[in-house]
Design a protein around this motif. Structure first.
Motif, PDB file in Angstrom:
ATOM      1  N   LEU A 164       0.832  -1.206   0.000  1.00 49.74           N
ATOM      2  CA  LEU A 164       0.000   0.000   0.000  1.00 49.74           C
ATOM      3  C   LEU A 164       0.865   1.254   0.000  1.00 49.74           C
ATOM      4  O   LEU A 164       0.533   2.255  -0.646  1.00 49.74           O
ATOM      5  N   GLN A 165       1.983   1.195   0.707  1.00 53.48           N
ATOM      6  CA  GLN A 165       2.859   2.361   0.769  1.00 53.48           C
ATOM      7  C   GLN A 165       3.466   2.675  -0.592  1.00 53.48           C
ATOM      8  O   GLN A 165       3.651   3.840  -0.958  1.00 53.48           O
ATOM      9  N   VAL A 166       3.734   1.631  -1.379  1.00 50.19           N
ATOM     10  CA  VAL A 166       4.275   1.857  -2.726  1.00 50.19           C
ATOM     11  C   VAL A 166       3.198   2.416  -3.652  1.00 50.19           C
ATOM     12  O   VAL A 166       3.441   3.356  -4.415  1.00 50.19           O
ATOM     13  N   VAL A 167       2.006   1.837  -3.586  1.00 54.10           N
ATOM     14  CA  VAL A 167       0.925   2.243  -4.486  1.00 54.10           C
ATOM     15  C   VAL A 167       0.377   3.619  -4.118  1.00 54.10           C
ATOM     16  O   VAL A 167      -0.124   4.357  -4.972  1.00 54.10           O
ATOM     17  N   PHE A 168       0.453   3.979  -2.837  1.00 54.04           N
ATOM     18  CA  PHE A 168       0.050   5.316  -2.362  1.00 54.04           C
ATOM     19  C   PHE A 168       1.300   5.996  -1.796  1.00 54.04           C
ATOM     20  O   PHE A 168       1.465   6.124  -0.583  1.00 54.04           O
ATOM     21  N   PRO A 169       2.208   6.459  -2.673  1.00 54.86           N
ATOM     22  CA  PRO A 169       3.515   6.929  -2.195  1.00 54.86           C
ATOM     23  C   PRO A 169       3.491   8.289  -1.510  1.00 54.86           C
ATOM     24  O   PRO A 169       4.402   8.617  -0.760  1.00 54.86           O
ATOM     25  N   HIS A 170       2.466   9.083  -1.792  1.00 57.55           N
ATOM     26  CA  HIS A 170       2.465  10.453  -1.283  1.00 57.55           C
ATOM     27  C   HIS A 170       1.228  10.708  -0.436  1.00 57.55           C
ATOM     28  O   HIS A 170       0.196  10.049  -0.587  1.00 57.55           O
ATOM     29  N   ASP A 171       1.341  11.699   0.417  1.00 61.51           N
ATOM     30  CA  ASP A 171       0.184  12.143   1.179  1.00 61.51           C
ATOM     31  C   ASP A 171      -0.852  12.708   0.220  1.00 61.51           C
ATOM     32  O   ASP A 171      -0.515  13.429  -0.729  1.00 61.51           O
ATOM     33  N   SER A 172      -2.112  12.402   0.460  1.00 66.18           N
ATOM     34  CA  SER A 172      -3.174  12.835  -0.459  1.00 66.18           C
ATOM     35  C   SER A 172      -3.377  14.342  -0.463  1.00 66.18           C
ATOM     36  O   SER A 172      -3.972  14.889  -1.388  1.00 66.18           O
ATOM     37  N   GLY A 173      -2.908  15.010   0.589  1.00 68.93           N
ATOM     38  CA  GLY A 173      -3.121  16.451   0.682  1.00 68.93           C
ATOM     39  C   GLY A 173      -4.508  16.839   1.133  1.00 68.93           C
ATOM     40  O   GLY A 173      -4.856  18.018   1.186  1.00 68.93           O
ATOM     41  N   ILE A 174      -5.320  15.830   1.469  1.00 76.17           N
ATOM     42  CA  ILE A 174      -6.692  16.060   1.916  1.00 76.17           C
ATOM     43  C   ILE A 174      -6.731  15.923   3.434  1.00 76.17           C
ATOM     44  O   ILE A 174      -6.157  14.966   3.979  1.00 76.17           O
ATOM     45  N   PRO A 175      -7.371  16.846   4.141  1.00 81.11           N
ATOM     46  CA  PRO A 175      -7.460  16.707   5.595  1.00 81.11           C
ATOM     47  C   PRO A 175      -8.106  15.383   5.985  1.00 81.11           C
ATOM     48  O   PRO A 175      -9.056  14.931   5.356  1.00 81.11           O
ATOM     49  N   GLY A 176      -7.564  14.753   7.010  1.00 81.97           N
ATOM     50  CA  GLY A 176      -8.120  13.485   7.461  1.00 81.97           C
ATOM     51  C   GLY A 176      -7.481  12.312   6.748  1.00 81.97           C
ATOM     52  O   GLY A 176      -6.564  12.466   5.931  1.00 81.97           O
ATOM     53  N   VAL A 183      -4.077   2.930 -15.296  1.00 82.20           N
ATOM     54  CA  VAL A 183      -3.049   1.896 -15.126  1.00 82.20           C
ATOM     55  C   VAL A 183      -1.670   2.458 -15.467  1.00 82.20           C
ATOM     56  O   VAL A 183      -0.684   2.211 -14.758  1.00 82.20           O
ATOM     57  N   GLU A 184      -1.594   3.225 -16.549  1.00 86.44           N
ATOM     58  CA  GLU A 184      -0.299   3.784 -16.947  1.00 86.44           C
ATOM     59  C   GLU A 184       0.213   4.807 -15.935  1.00 86.44           C
ATOM     60  O   GLU A 184       1.420   5.020 -15.811  1.00 86.44           O
ATOM     61  N   GLU A 185      -0.693   5.453 -15.208  1.00 86.03           N
ATOM     62  CA  GLU A 185      -0.291   6.465 -14.224  1.00 86.03           C
ATOM     63  C   GLU A 185       0.253   5.862 -12.934  1.00 86.03           C
ATOM     64  O   GLU A 185       0.854   6.560 -12.115  1.00 86.03           O
ATOM     65  N   LEU A 186       0.056   4.564 -12.730  1.00 99.03           N
ATOM     66  CA  LEU A 186       0.489   3.925 -11.484  1.00 99.03           C
ATOM     67  C   LEU A 186       1.997   4.068 -11.280  1.00 99.03           C
ATOM     68  O   LEU A 186       2.786   3.877 -12.199  1.00 99.03           O
ATOM     69  N   LYS A 187       2.393   4.372 -10.047  1.00 95.92           N
ATOM     70  CA  LYS A 187       3.801   4.427  -9.675  1.00 95.92           C
ATOM     71  C   LYS A 187       4.156   3.103  -8.990  1.00 95.92           C
ATOM     72  O   LYS A 187       3.851   2.897  -7.813  1.00 95.92           O
ATOM     73  N   LEU A 188       4.777   2.212  -9.746  1.00 94.55           N
ATOM     74  CA  LEU A 188       5.058   0.868  -9.245  1.00 94.55           C
ATOM     75  C   LEU A 188       6.550   0.568  -9.188  1.00 94.55           C
ATOM     76  O   LEU A 188       6.948  -0.600  -9.036  1.00 94.55           O
ATOM     77  N   ASP A 189       7.394   1.616  -9.256  1.00 91.43           N
ATOM     78  CA  ASP A 189       8.841   1.395  -9.265  1.00 91.43           C
ATOM     79  C   ASP A 189       9.325   0.724  -7.986  1.00 91.43           C
ATOM     80  O   ASP A 189      10.346   0.031  -7.987  1.00 91.43           O
ATOM     81  N   GLY A 190       8.616   0.928  -6.901  1.00 93.06           N
ATOM     82  CA  GLY A 190       9.043   0.365  -5.627  1.00 93.06           C
ATOM     83  C   GLY A 190       8.692  -1.092  -5.436  1.00 93.06           C
ATOM     84  O   GLY A 190       9.022  -1.675  -4.393  1.00 93.06           O
ATOM     85  N   LEU A 191       8.001  -1.705  -6.406  1.00 92.34           N
ATOM     86  CA  LEU A 191       7.644  -3.116  -6.298  1.00 92.34           C
ATOM     87  C   LEU A 191       8.682  -3.972  -7.010  1.00 92.34           C
ATOM     88  O   LEU A 191       9.175  -3.596  -8.083  1.00 92.34           O
ATOM     89  N   PRO A 192       8.999  -5.138  -6.449  1.00 92.96           N
ATOM     90  CA  PRO A 192       9.993  -6.007  -7.096  1.00 92.96           C
ATOM     91  C   PRO A 192       9.613  -6.392  -8.518  1.00 92.96           C
ATOM     92  O   PRO A 192      10.483  -6.579  -9.366  1.00 92.96           O
ATOM     93  N   ALA A 193       8.307  -6.540  -8.788  1.00 97.44           N
ATOM     94  CA  ALA A 193       7.851  -6.941 -10.129  1.00 97.44           C
ATOM     95  C   ALA A 193       6.851  -5.918 -10.651  1.00 97.44           C
ATOM     96  O   ALA A 193       5.754  -6.264 -11.099  1.00 97.44           O
ATOM     97  N   GLY A 194       7.256  -4.644 -10.614  1.00 97.42           N
ATOM     98  CA  GLY A 194       6.342  -3.578 -10.989  1.00 97.42           C
ATOM     99  C   GLY A 194       5.815  -3.695 -12.406  1.00 97.42           C
ATOM    100  O   GLY A 194       4.617  -3.514 -12.655  1.00 97.42           O
ATOM    101  N   ASP A 195       6.685  -4.004 -13.358  1.00 98.08           N
ATOM    102  CA  ASP A 195       6.248  -4.128 -14.755  1.00 98.08           C
ATOM    103  C   ASP A 195       5.276  -5.286 -14.923  1.00 98.08           C
ATOM    104  O   ASP A 195       4.296  -5.194 -15.682  1.00 98.08           O
TER     105      ASP A 195
END
Length: 690
Positions: free
Chosen positions: A174-186, A260-272
């Motif tokens: 989950l941390q890889v797929v959601f790498p950044h804070d959403s910027g939304i309160p809560g 799907v193309e926008e996903l940031k999956l570089d942090g996964l061992p098998a991202g591609d």
């Protein structure tokens, strides 16, 4: 109540059946409802008169979207519970007044109902073969009682079969797929929704327009595939994506590849490998299950289950009870089911409001403390204390509601208006309109004067302050029809030019749509389509108002697998240049597979289409328009509810116009009324502790 009518109960079965027949002749009941009562009387001797009445009314309720007849509510308020006669009915003065069910039930009690239904050959309490089933205060046709039991059982089984998860692996993924804070309160509810769905074999993700349901689903699938490939690199999950209609499937098709193309999956061992294993193709539920022509049955069922590990169903608010039962029956026991949809939208036109019932407590959350603690560990943020409830059910733990709209900012008119309608507050709706938001317009029609509506339909003119609108302005139908003429390819140009032209016209047509609540009458799609076509012809924008002509937009009304067209698809009739023989008419449809291709169909091959200058709100579900104009009729009607108004408003992305043929009272009453569909699904689930 109708005090001028007689309230005398028919003396015998023939008299009762004759009355039911007269209701059907007037269109108050369906002929099917009357035929069902006749069948029971013919097959079994001695059926009580009130049982025949109850049977006809139970059948009638199915036609109104109810799963059953609520006997208690029918006694409390027969007119509201049954909507007989329909509010649009205008009884001819020369016709003999008809007694109504409300009249016949005067003085009737719950004990009288129970006594009338004590007929073991016709009414059972569950297992058996009786045509009717009565449980508590609900009377079902047996087939729909079975559907409800099947759906309840299928959900119970999946909630009890929670997948085994490695918490550390889920948290890291989950941390890889959601790498950044959403910027939304809560808390980030997209992340929380993924976590909840990952730990259950049955999950629901609900939220309004712009809350990121598609983004959340794509990230959920990335999480599930990443964890599966980590365990078994050679076997990714078999995932299928489906939607109730061709239009909804096409819309998801268009957006999911981009997500799907926008996903940031570089942090996964098998991202591609994870990205490649996320499907881009969306199909309809009927095609997924393998519908059999001229039958209610499907090729896939418990005996021939779908070869799938995860099934995601988008626009699930449109899935009726029968389809949900078939879907659960066709899923292998090990498969996950994820439902996506807006719980506040209109339910299916068929019987049942499954998503709405299952999401009844979504606003309140009702997560038990153990779930709240688990979410905090996995997602890294505590949820609000108000959403924690020790009495929450197992079903509540599998429902996630996305609570922030990225499309409608809190200070934007469309978002505020939709929120006010959801509250059921006519005063709040009036306050939003009074704030003079630049993207909202209210267009009252004076004494049936169509001039304001004509200006709106042709040019998008609705009286809003244009100076306050930045960028482009709201359009009417002139925009796409003018582009159709100005960009028409020359005879020397090739098919690529024709396809590009069709794409431009289709995109321009999608900028504006007239929506209405009704099918019939001067303010329904039938009357409005005729009037709008006449106005456009008079303006010289289309050559004719009848038959096939260049510029005619058409809606496909039933699936045509031979042509590759689905119910809800919209195409535009275009005049193609033909070398040496003038021109030919063809209807251009988007392929809907994400390729942005064009499908050209001869008009003569289209058997189930209708003109769609005006579109019902029901048919618009799954669609978005830059500018949507909702036309409310001149009088209140049973179909006018807060859910319908909300759905109409949220089809608009940038501008919304409300056209009022009958003054503000129709809007006020509509906003206050809710869709109340009789069903025992949620009650049955809660009684079983689900």
């Amino acid at each position: 109540m109708n005090p001028h009518r007689t309230a005398t109960l028919p003396e015998d079965n023939p008299a009762m059946l004759a009355l039911i027949e007269r209701w059907a002749e007037r269109g108050w009941l369906r002929e099917l409802d009357a035929a069902f009562a006749r069948f029971l009387d013919r097959e079994v001797q001695g059926a009580p008169r009130m049982l025949l009445l109850a049977a006809a009314l139970a059948s009638h309720q199915l036609g109104r979207g109810h799963v059953c007849l609520d006997l208690e509510q029918t006694l409390i308020d027969p007119g509201l519970a049954l909507s007989l006669p329909p509010e649009r009915d205008e009884e001819a003065s020369d016709e003999e007044p008809l007694p109504l069910p409300a009249d016949l039930l005067l003085g009737f009690t719950a004990e009288d109902w129970r006594t009338a239904l004590l007929h073991p050959e016709l009414v059972g309490s569950g297992a058996g073969q009786t045509p009717l089933v009565c449980t508590g205060h609900r009377l079902y046709l047996r087939r729909y009682w079975h559907y409800e039991q099947d759906v309840r059982g299928g959900i119970e089984a999946r909630l009890a079969a929670a997948p085994v998860l490695a918490e550390g692996k889920l948290r890291d993924t989950l941390q890889v797929v959601f790498p950044h804070d959403s910027g939304i309160p809560g808390p980030d509810w997209q992340k929380l929704a993924c976590a909840l769905a990952a730990r259950s074999a049955f999950a629901i993700i609900t939220g309004g327009p712009g809350t990121g349901k598609t983004t959340t689903v794509v990230r959920l699938l990335a999480v599930l595939q990443a964890m599966a490939l980590d365990d078994t690199p050679s076997r990714p999950l078999c995932i299928r994506l489906a939607a109730p209609t061709g239009k909804a499937a096409a819309r998801l098709n268009e957006s999911i590849a981009e997500k799907v193309e926008e996903l940031k999956l570089d942090g996964l061992p098998a991202g591609d490998a994870v990205r490649a294993a996320i499907p881009r193709e969306v199909t309809t539920l009927h095609r997924l299950l393998g519908s059999r022509p001229d039958t209610r049955h499907f090729r896939h069922h418990a005996g021939n289950p779908l070869p799938v590990d995860v099934l995601v169903v988008d626009e699930a608010s449109m899935v009726d009870l029968e389809m949900m039962a078939a879907l659960l029956d066709a899923l292998p026991p090990s498969a996950r089911l994820v439902l996506i949809g807006d719980k506040d939208q209109l339910a299916s036109v068929e019987a049942g409001a499954v998503l709405g019932e299952l999401c009844r407590h979504a606003e309140k959350g009702r997560y038990i403390p153990a779930t709240a603690d688990w979410l905090c560990r996995i997602a890294g943020a505590p949820i609000e204390e108000a959403l924690v409830d020790p009495q929450g059910s197992p079903l509540d733990q599998a429902v996630a509601m996305l609570r922030h709209s990225h499309r409608f900012a809190a200070d934007r008119g469309i978002g505020q208006l939709a929120a006010a309608v959801k509250q059921g507050s006519a005063d709040a709706v009036s306050t939003v309109f009074s704030a003079a938001h630049s993207e909202l317009a209210r267009v009252p029609l004076q004494d049936s004067d169509d001039a304001a509506l004509r200006r709106l339909v042709i040019d998008g003119e609705d009286g809003r302050d244009r100076a306050a609108v930045s960028g482009s302005e709201p359009q009417g139908y002139r925009h796409y029809l003018q582009l159709l003429k100005d960009r028409r390819p020359r005879p020397s140009e090739d098919q690529v030019a024709c396809d590009n032209w069709a794409r431009e016209v289709l995109a321009a047509h999608g900028r504006f749509q007239v929506l209405c609540a009704l099918r019939r009458g001067s303010w329904g799609v039938e009357g409005l389509n005729r009037r709008i076509a006449g106005w456009l012809r008079d303006e010289g924008l289309i050559p004719s108002a009848e038959g096939w002509y260049a510029g005619r937009p058409v809606l496909v009304t039933s699936n045509d697998y031979g042509l590759g067209l689905m119910n809800g698809d919209i195409g535009i009739t275009l005049e193609l240049p033909a070398q040496g023989r003038g021109s030919v008419l063809r209807v251009a449809f988007p392929t809907g597979d994400g390729s942005k291709g064009i499908k050209w169909i001869q008009p003569s091959r289209l058997q189930a289409v209708e003109t769609v200058f005006a579109l019902t709100v029901h048919k618009s579900q799954g669609s978005e328009f830059e500018h949507a104009a909702l036309v409310l009729p001149d009088r209140i009607n049973p179909v006018l509810t807060g859910e319908l108004v909300y759905t109409g408003i949220t089809r608009a992305k940038r501008w919304f116009s409300l056209v009022e043929a009958g003054g503000s009272d129709v809007l006020d009453q509509s906003v206050r009324r809710r869709v109340l569909r009789s069903s025992g699904l949620r009650t049955a689930l809660e009684s079983e502790g689900v």
